[in-house]
Design a protein around this motif. Sequence first.
Motif: not given
Length: 377
Positions: A40-49, A93-98, A125-127
């Motif tokens: 998912x795109x949102x998962x990739x963006x976690x690297x810069x959050x 676990x992988x989705x919990x902070x999306x 809720x946003x995840x």
Amino acid sequence: MRTAAPYASDPSRVRGRLFAEDESAFRSPFQRDRDRIIHASAFRRLKHKTQVFVEHEGDSFRTRLTHTIEVAQVARTIAGVLGLNGELTEAVALAHDLGHTPFGHTGEDALEALMQPYGGFDHNAQALKIVTSLERHYAEWDGLNLTWECLEGIAKHNGPVTGALPFALAEYSARHDLELHTHASAEAQVAALSDDIAYNNHDLHDGLRAGLFSDDDICVLPIVGAAYEQVDRLYPGLEAKRRRHEALRRVFGVMVEDVIDTSRGLLEGLGSVEEVRGLGAPCVQFSPALWGDLKVIRKFLFTQMYRAPSVVEMRKQVTAVVEGLFPLYMERPDLLPTEWAKDVDAATTDIARARLVADYIAGMTDRFALAQAEVLL
């Protein structure tokens, strides 16, 4: 091969997906959930959050992505020992902070305050909204079309959701009942507690690296002090960096072992995942004694790290970014990318308009939000 426990989630008996689709011949439904989240795109963006420190403050501090990987590793380990389904545990676990905004909890606090007139903002809720709506890549549906079990785990990350539901959660629940009043599966509970284990450990490490406190400062803390004492007995005169690592990995191990020992007793005798959901209390827990110790550690981290003067100053700066961008995009949707501007222009209420702007800002990385602020504010 480890035999699944009777209270584990069975991938051959999933409760379906919102949109019916043929399952894979060589991947289980929970494997597909995990794989869709990773791509998912949102998962990739976690690297810069950011986790605690803003992303540009140092390359060695945890980001949302490295934190998420650590959570998934811990969760998979615990799930394996307890006889649970590792693929579902890992997916949750992988989705919990999306759903986290840029700038960690600081960004979330700022966006939540801005969204108060429009139904508020909640990162859990946003995840759920991201994986059910905002990821738009598939031909036949919006979102990732995850299994009911995976969506349940994301929605109930902090346990049953009762009372007034967060806006995005209420919106989805009207379409798809996730039984929010019950506890989640044991797999989802493992993912949630693994989040606690990961950040309790790595926030100590990142705080030390940032110079916000010293090894001597944390040696007075429960669990931590005993870990340093053990290392000093085994390796007298050990170089400081190695000493720290050896001590903190022991802290990590104490938390994991405690969850396993405590949860084994709570799960014993349960015959199905339905019994787990209907138990009325979590069955994956820390022991009361260790939970008390962790409260002491969390209090220390709050005062010495999360509210350290340098962190507070950065909180002010990034709060100003979110507080500046939100009203600007509300007034000038033409500043948004074309597809977002079109949706905002088409919104028929202020609430709908604000929620679209919040979705856009929440999806930003730290560096993108800072770049937008530099150009627009």
